[in-house]
Design a protein around this motif. Structure first.
Motif, PDB file in Angstrom:
ATOM      1  N   PRO A 190     -31.212  21.791  49.504  1.00  0.00           N
ATOM      2  CA  PRO A 190     -30.643  21.016  48.380  1.00  0.00           C
ATOM      3  C   PRO A 190     -29.512  21.736  47.649  1.00  0.00           C
ATOM      4  CG  PRO A 190     -33.031  20.852  48.377  1.00  0.00           C
ATOM      5  CD  PRO A 190     -32.672  21.875  49.422  1.00  0.00           C
ATOM      6  N   ALA A 191     -29.613  23.056  47.547  1.00  0.00           N
ATOM      7  CA  ALA A 191     -28.552  23.803  46.854  1.00  0.00           C
ATOM      8  C   ALA A 191     -27.245  23.733  47.639  1.00  0.00           C
ATOM      9  CB  ALA A 191     -28.975  25.260  46.664  1.00  0.00           C
ATOM     10  N   ALA A 192     -27.335  23.787  48.960  1.00  0.00           N
ATOM     11  CA  ALA A 192     -26.130  23.682  49.787  1.00  0.00           C
ATOM     12  C   ALA A 192     -25.526  22.281  49.669  1.00  0.00           C
ATOM     13  CB  ALA A 192     -26.468  23.985  51.250  1.00  0.00           C
ATOM     14  N   VAL A 193     -26.376  21.277  49.625  1.00  0.00           N
ATOM     15  CA  VAL A 193     -25.888  19.899  49.451  1.00  0.00           C
ATOM     16  C   VAL A 193     -25.173  19.762  48.116  1.00  0.00           C
ATOM     17  CG1 VAL A 193     -26.610  17.497  49.147  1.00  0.00           C
ATOM     18  CG2 VAL A 193     -27.627  18.892  50.959  1.00  0.00           C
ATOM     19  N   ALA A 194     -25.731  20.349  47.066  1.00  0.00           N
ATOM     20  CA  ALA A 194     -25.108  20.246  45.733  1.00  0.00           C
ATOM     21  C   ALA A 194     -23.731  20.907  45.719  1.00  0.00           C
ATOM     22  CB  ALA A 194     -26.023  20.898  44.697  1.00  0.00           C
ATOM     23  N   ALA A 225     -20.248   5.505  55.938  1.00  0.00           N
ATOM     24  CA  ALA A 225     -20.616   5.185  54.558  1.00  0.00           C
ATOM     25  C   ALA A 225     -20.131   6.263  53.590  1.00  0.00           C
ATOM     26  CB  ALA A 225     -22.128   5.022  54.450  1.00  0.00           C
ATOM     27  N   LEU A 226     -20.218   7.533  54.014  1.00  0.00           N
ATOM     28  CA  LEU A 226     -19.748   8.606  53.132  1.00  0.00           C
ATOM     29  C   LEU A 226     -18.234   8.537  52.973  1.00  0.00           C
ATOM     30  CD1 LEU A 226     -20.599  11.090  51.494  1.00  0.00           C
ATOM     31  CD2 LEU A 226     -20.092  12.473  53.522  1.00  0.00           C
ATOM     32  N   ALA A 227     -17.505   8.250  54.043  1.00  0.00           N
ATOM     33  CA  ALA A 227     -16.057   8.112  53.937  1.00  0.00           C
ATOM     34  C   ALA A 227     -15.695   7.001  52.964  1.00  0.00           C
ATOM     35  CB  ALA A 227     -15.455   7.832  55.313  1.00  0.00           C
ATOM     36  N   GLU A 228     -16.399   5.891  53.025  1.00  0.00           N
ATOM     37  CA  GLU A 228     -16.123   4.772  52.115  1.00  0.00           C
ATOM     38  C   GLU A 228     -16.471   5.139  50.678  1.00  0.00           C
ATOM     39  OE1 GLU A 228     -16.985   1.235  55.417  1.00  0.00           O
ATOM     40  OE2 GLU A 228     -18.538   1.815  53.965  1.00  0.00           O
ATOM     41  N   ARG A 229     -17.534   5.869  50.490  1.00  0.00           N
ATOM     42  CA  ARG A 229     -17.926   6.254  49.133  1.00  0.00           C
ATOM     43  C   ARG A 229     -16.928   7.218  48.503  1.00  0.00           C
ATOM     44  NH1 ARG A 229     -24.108   7.113  48.059  1.00  0.00           N
ATOM     45  NH2 ARG A 229     -23.848   4.907  48.560  1.00  0.00           N
ATOM     46  N   LEU A 230     -16.378   8.106  49.329  1.00  0.00           N
ATOM     47  CA  LEU A 230     -15.419   9.081  48.806  1.00  0.00           C
ATOM     48  C   LEU A 230     -13.985   8.552  48.791  1.00  0.00           C
ATOM     49  CD1 LEU A 230     -16.662  12.298  50.654  1.00  0.00           C
ATOM     50  CD2 LEU A 230     -16.834  11.845  48.194  1.00  0.00           C
ATOM     51  N   GLY A 231     -13.728   7.476  49.531  1.00  0.00           N
ATOM     52  CA  GLY A 231     -12.344   7.064  49.743  1.00  0.00           C
ATOM     53  C   GLY A 231     -11.618   8.113  50.572  1.00  0.00           C
ATOM     54  N   ALA A 232     -12.298   8.604  51.627  1.00  0.00           N
ATOM     55  CA  ALA A 232     -11.755   9.694  52.440  1.00  0.00           C
ATOM     56  C   ALA A 232     -11.359   9.170  53.815  1.00  0.00           C
ATOM     57  CB  ALA A 232     -12.792  10.808  52.599  1.00  0.00           C
ATOM     58  N   ALA A 327     -28.433  13.071  52.549  1.00  0.00           N
ATOM     59  CA  ALA A 327     -28.569  13.846  51.313  1.00  0.00           C
ATOM     60  C   ALA A 327     -27.259  13.847  50.517  1.00  0.00           C
ATOM     61  CB  ALA A 327     -28.991  15.278  51.644  1.00  0.00           C
ATOM     62  N   LEU A 328     -26.133  13.953  51.214  1.00  0.00           N
ATOM     63  CA  LEU A 328     -24.844  13.919  50.525  1.00  0.00           C
ATOM     64  C   LEU A 328     -24.559  12.546  49.928  1.00  0.00           C
ATOM     65  CD1 LEU A 328     -22.671  16.080  52.930  1.00  0.00           C
ATOM     66  CD2 LEU A 328     -23.031  16.518  50.489  1.00  0.00           C
ATOM     67  N   LEU A 329     -24.946  11.496  50.609  1.00  0.00           N
ATOM     68  CA  LEU A 329     -24.769  10.150  50.045  1.00  0.00           C
ATOM     69  C   LEU A 329     -25.549  10.004  48.751  1.00  0.00           C
ATOM     70  CD1 LEU A 329     -24.913   8.046  53.320  1.00  0.00           C
ATOM     71  CD2 LEU A 329     -23.034   7.995  51.657  1.00  0.00           C
ATOM     72  N   ASP A 330     -26.758  10.551  48.711  1.00  0.00           N
ATOM     73  CA  ASP A 330     -27.531  10.518  47.468  1.00  0.00           C
ATOM     74  C   ASP A 330     -26.857  11.344  46.378  1.00  0.00           C
ATOM     75  OD1 ASP A 330     -29.459   8.895  48.547  1.00  0.00           O
ATOM     76  OD2 ASP A 330     -30.826  10.535  49.054  1.00  0.00           O
ATOM     77  N   ALA A 331     -26.390  12.537  46.748  1.00  0.00           N
ATOM     78  CA  ALA A 331     -25.769  13.425  45.761  1.00  0.00           C
ATOM     79  C   ALA A 331     -24.445  12.884  45.250  1.00  0.00           C
ATOM     80  CB  ALA A 331     -25.569  14.810  46.369  1.00  0.00           C
ATOM     81  N   LEU A 332     -23.784  12.041  46.040  1.00  0.00           N
ATOM     82  CA  LEU A 332     -22.477  11.502  45.660  1.00  0.00           C
ATOM     83  C   LEU A 332     -22.558  10.023  45.281  1.00  0.00           C
ATOM     84  CD1 LEU A 332     -20.459  13.278  48.466  1.00  0.00           C
ATOM     85  CD2 LEU A 332     -20.121  13.624  46.010  1.00  0.00           C
ATOM     86  N   SER A 333     -23.717   9.599  44.787  1.00  0.00           N
ATOM     87  CA  SER A 333     -23.896   8.190  44.427  1.00  0.00           C
ATOM     88  C   SER A 333     -22.947   7.747  43.323  1.00  0.00           C
ATOM     89  CB  SER A 333     -25.343   7.949  43.991  1.00  0.00           C
ATOM     90  OG  SER A 333     -25.678   8.774  42.883  1.00  0.00           O
TER      91      SER A 333
END
Length: 560
Positions: A190-194, A225-232, A327-333
């Motif tokens: 979790p610390a690495a994800v944060a 999904a992560l790309a869409e969430r970040l606009g990346a 985990a990153l999707l949750d952290a970047l909600s």
């Protein structure tokens, strides 16, 4: 039971549906397979081809492919594992080994092949007694599928493995449970994800690079999904080409050496590059120039030793791709994709510029056919369930830069560096996936390596389609030979890269495969439609321009 009975039943329990071999190898095991299992026994025309077929089988399914060779064929089989090792493919290689009484005595055909497997496998072990077969076979399958996938090798005592397969053992058979990649999913710290989430959230010009680990983990929807969430914007390695739909608004193509020029330009402008399931090797990074090694990197991979290996400024996340991305999707909600709107617009502008520069080639009506048009048309014309199997060299360059796959069920497998891999790998992939339409893309130079395997496809009525970029040459060698000749080709340079002008469709027909020859761009569509509709192997010989060279990647930044 005998070792042969155990081996055949265990492979069946592990979910193996085909084995690939050159006789004579594990003969009693093969007979037991016929009597007690549904496993196909595919006899090939060379050990390298057997290894390549097992590799294609493995990449198409995520389940280990199995290849076999007797002692005298061990060196050839080891050579064939090079691509599986470089491509992180779970292949199990079974070979014979010396008898106790013959070792070191100049026995006919016997050399010590065992050391040859060490550099091309994750593990290589000797089974000298059948009592060790159960635990060593199980370990080989675990080695191949757990962590970063790769080949595993067992040398069974006896030139054909006969010492081990003819001994009697008492052992429990494994429970029926298909082995597949990922063999074990590892959750992230979790610390690495944060830490990774913080860097990604603050990035102004982020780019995601989706690699083969995303494919192996089944994490395509999560990375998109992560790309869409970040606009990346999201690029892919060649191994990860089918993890992102080619027509997705954020997709920018393949960067690096076998690249789309605009993808390199975009990554050179990024302030953070997030690699997911990628080894960040020389090909996808253009020998670590795209991006430069000073770039801020976030790296998610199941293999901890790859994290920060090439880029010192790396935020590492050791995990299975799907679990790490979840985990990153949750952290970047709370991420706001609108903050990168200008960056996304810039990347689209660079992509449009690239297409505009190449429009005359992508739409060319020239004869012989331009390979750019062939590759782009191929992506448009293959069916929704197609798996493209691309050879290396020019075949990898043309498909890497110009072929897009947009349908959810389509796949892409590519050679990791072994020219000639495409045809046998495609046969293995089609045998493994009868529900899919495998389409091999290779050149005439690549086809000639294992041309005899067309007979294997005909014998087994393997319904794959082979598309040959037939430029009558190894024209990818023009540039190095031009340099060697002092700046311009001279002398008898043609001896080094020209072939005879053959009608490969007729060659295919002579080996029992339907042949179609295409000389005009407008004939590509009906040829592919006809080939796909046929229930059997088809070779399409596409006559292309001998002077058309695939551009290699560049580390040049785009003009504003």
């Amino acid at each position: 039971m005998t070792g042969a009975e155990y081996l055949s039943r265990a492979l069946d329990a592990y979910g193996v549906s085909a084995v690939f071999l050159v006789p004579t190898s594990l003969s009693a095991t093969l007979v037991t397979m016929e009597r007690e299992t549904e496993i196909k026994r595919i006899v090939t025309h060379g050990e390298k081809a057997a290894a390549y077929m097992a590799d294609g089988y493995a990449r198409a399914t995520g389940r280990p492919g199995v290849c076999m060779a007797q002692n005298i064929g061990g060196a050839n089989l080891a050579a064939g594992l090079r691509d599986a090792y470089l491509g992180c493919s779970p292949v199990i290689a079974l070979t014979g080994g010396p008898y106790e009484y013959s070792r070191g005595r100049n026995y006919y055909q016997e050399i010590e092949d065992f050391p040859l497997f060490k550099p091309v496998t994750k593990s290589s072990r000797q089974v000298l007694d059948a009592q060790r077969l159960p635990d060593q076979l199980d370990q080989a399958f675990r080695d191949a599928t757990v962590g970063k996938p790769g080949p595993a090798h067992l040398e069974l005592a006896g030139h054909t493995g006969d010492t081990v397969e003819n001994q009697t053992i008492s052992a429990e058979l494994p429970a029926p449970q298909p082995r597949s990649v990922p063999g074990m999913r590892v959750a992230p710290d979790p610390a690495a994800v944060a830490r990774a989430a913080r860097v990604l959230r603050e990035a102004r010009r982020p780019v995601i690079v989706s690699g083969g680990g995303v494919r192996a983990s089944g994490a395509s929807s999560e990375v998109v999904a992560l790309a869409e969430r970040l606009g990346a914007p999201i690029a892919t390695s060649l191994n990860g080409k089918d993890t992102v739909p080619g027509d997705h608004p954020l997709a920018i193509g393949v960067p690096g050496l076998y690249a789309r020029a605009s993808a390199n330009e975009i990554i050179l402008e990024a302030d953070v590059v997030f690699y997911v399931g990628s080894q960040t090797g020389s090909q996808v990074t253009l020998t670590w120039q795209v991006p430069p090694t000073s770039t801020q990197i976030v790296h998610l991979d199941i293999e901890p030793t790859e994290l920060g290996r090439h880029y010192p400024n790396t935020i590492p996340v050791a995990a299975d791709a799907r679990l790490g991305l979840a985990a990153l999707l949750d952290a970047l909600s709370d991420a706001d994709p609108s903050r990168t709107a200008d960056w996304v617009a810039r990347t689209r502008e660079l992509g449009c510029r690239w297409r505009d520069r190449l429009a005359d080639r992508l739409d060319s009506e020239a004869e012989p056919i331009r390979p750019e048009r062939l590759a782009s048309e191929l992506g448009r014309l293959v069916p929704d369930n197609a798996i493209i199997v691309a050879d290396t060299g020019h075949a990898g360059m043309w498909t890497g830069g110009y072929l897009d796959l947009a349908k959810p069920g389509q796949g892409f497998l590519r050679a990791a560096g072994s020219l000639g891999w495409g045809l046998p790998a495609g046969i293995g992939a089609q045998i493994a996936r009868p529900d899919a339409q495998v389409v091999v893309f290779t050149g005439d130079g690549g086809l000639f390596y294992h041309l005899a395997e067309l007979e294997t496809a005909a014998r087994w009525k393997v319904p794959l389609v082979v598309v040959v970029n037939d430029n009558r040459s190894l024209n990818q060698e023009i540039n190095p030979y031009t340099v060697a000749y002092g700046g311009s080709l001279g002398g008898r340079h043609h001896e080094l890269w020209h072939f005879e002008d053959l009608d490969l469709s007729r060659v295919a027909e002579s080996l029992g495969v339907t042949g179609i020859r295409v000389t005009r761009p407008q004939d590509l569509e009906p040829a592919i439609a006809r080939a796909v509709a046929m229930n059997g192997p088809v070779l399409i010989d596409v006559v292309t321009d001998i002077d058309a060279l695939a551009p290699k990647g560049s580390a040049q930044r785009a003009t504003v």
